[in-house]
Design an enzyme around this catalytic site. Sequence first.
Site, PDB file in Angstrom:
ATOM      1  N   GLY A 258       0.821  -1.223   0.000  1.00 21.84           N
ATOM      2  CA  GLY A 258       0.000   0.000   0.000  1.00 21.84           C
ATOM      3  C   GLY A 258       0.844   1.259   0.000  1.00 21.84           C
TER       4      GLY A 258
ATOM      5  N   ILE B 170      -0.709   6.162   5.327  1.00 20.56           N
ATOM      6  CA  ILE B 170       0.238   5.726   6.379  1.00 20.56           C
ATOM      7  C   ILE B 170       1.653   5.681   5.808  1.00 20.56           C
ATOM      8  CG2 ILE B 170       0.968   3.792   7.843  1.00 20.56           C
ATOM      9  CD1 ILE B 170      -1.982   3.098   8.247  1.00 20.56           C
TER      10      ILE B 170
ATOM     11  N   VAL C 146      -1.106  -4.576   9.686  1.00 16.26           N
ATOM     12  CA  VAL C 146      -1.640  -3.277  10.101  1.00 16.26           C
ATOM     13  C   VAL C 146      -3.051  -3.084   9.534  1.00 16.26           C
ATOM     14  CG1 VAL C 146      -1.269  -0.769   9.963  1.00 16.26           C
ATOM     15  CG2 VAL C 146       0.700  -2.323  10.156  1.00 16.26           C
TER      16      VAL C 146
ATOM     17  N   ASP D  45      -2.701   1.583  20.167  1.00 15.08           N
ATOM     18  CA  ASP D  45      -3.578   1.617  21.341  1.00 15.08           C
ATOM     19  C   ASP D  45      -2.757   1.759  22.625  1.00 15.08           C
ATOM     20  OD1 ASP D  45      -5.930   0.920  19.650  1.00 15.08           O
ATOM     21  OD2 ASP D  45      -4.769  -0.896  19.378  1.00 15.08           O
TER      22      ASP D  45
ATOM     23  N   HIS E 260      -7.812  -5.296  18.133  1.00 13.10           N
ATOM     24  CA  HIS E 260      -7.662  -3.863  17.798  1.00 13.10           C
ATOM     25  C   HIS E 260      -9.016  -3.395  17.257  1.00 13.10           C
ATOM     26  CE1 HIS E 260      -6.161  -0.073  16.349  1.00 13.10           C
ATOM     27  NE2 HIS E 260      -6.497  -0.374  15.108  1.00 13.10           N
TER      28      HIS E 260
END
Length: 329
Positions: free
Chosen positions: A11, A16, A129, A159, A187
């Site tokens: 990606g 990100i 991720v 987190d 998550h």
Amino acid sequence: MAKPIRVAITGGAGQINYSLLFRIANGDLFGPNQPVAINILELPVAMKALEGVVMELEDCAFPLLTDIVATDDINVAFKDVNWVLCVGSKPRGPGMERGDLIRENGPIFTSTGKAISKNAASDVRIVVVGNPCNTNCLIAMNNAKDIPNDRFTALTRLDQNRATTQLAIKAKVSVNDIKNMAIWGNHSATQVPDYCNVTIKGKPAIDVIKDMDYLQKDFINTVSKRGAAIIDARGKSSAASAAGAIVDHVKSLTTPTPKGEVISLCVSSNGNPYGIAEGLIFSFPCRSNGKGDWQIVPGFKVDDFLKGKIKATEKELLEEREVIKDLLS
Ligand code: NAD
Ligand code: LMR
């Protein structure tokens, strides 16, 4: 100079990676003396945008960056790689839960697992991720038959970092004073930030904060709903903080965990030592020897309120596994 570590990221044209790639190339992942090579995977439709990102990487003249491979061929992307950071997948929008992405993003991780198994270096380690990251990690792990399960981790470091900062703000201390901030489970909105074992300046947080109502309500709600709050505010999901958490996660696996401390990692459960269903990718308090290996830390005791929440997050992961069971080869 040491031999370069080859990292694949997926990606590459996404938000990100617009932060993460530059931090990897800058040496933030493996330190200032370790050369790094980057293989970047994108979808054919985003290759033009990726070209621009690659130009910018080149224009930084990073001293540690030895070479870049930009490709839409998954087998080329994962060839001989030591680390795979699986980011490429769809983010959620306002009003969605991460689990709503499961049937759209899940299939990406079957080909990911197979291609890692076929092409990666024998010491490969994989960090998932893309959301829902626990169950996507489960899919990749189950499709990578030649890779040991303990090479696969998913990300709850964001987190952990969020929870650390919330407690530091509440207790009016530095984030450096907060230790052992464990996140249990998924998550997702059911995640369990553990207020029973975290310490503030070496003392139990419960004794420092002295406000169970805050710890059980505001603290847990703020941390577990932070991703949605960022989407509401920015119109897009977290990116720079997510990249920061990925860097922290990998560094936590390549640096020995300081004595008496833990890190939060989503790893494959074998049922021990907390009785979590076998095979689930579940976030636990862990330690690392600094060589990429991890162990779940035993002996964390939680109160009945957190016990109930840990059961609920486990149930959610069991339900997610049911939804994608056809993708587990
Ligand atoms: P983005 O949409 O900006 O970028 C995703 C990129 O992945 C796009 O460029 C897209 O073309 C590419 N892509 C999609 N499918 C692909 C595939 N099969 N192979 C290769 N590339 C592919 O999204 P983003 O904001 O960068 O977020 C990426 C993922 O990370 C999302 O699923 C998001 O929910 C998740 N996320 C997880 C955490 C966490 O803590 N676990 C934190 C933030 C975001
Ligand atoms: C986050 O926690 O910020 C990410 O998982 C993105 C999201 O969808 O909330």
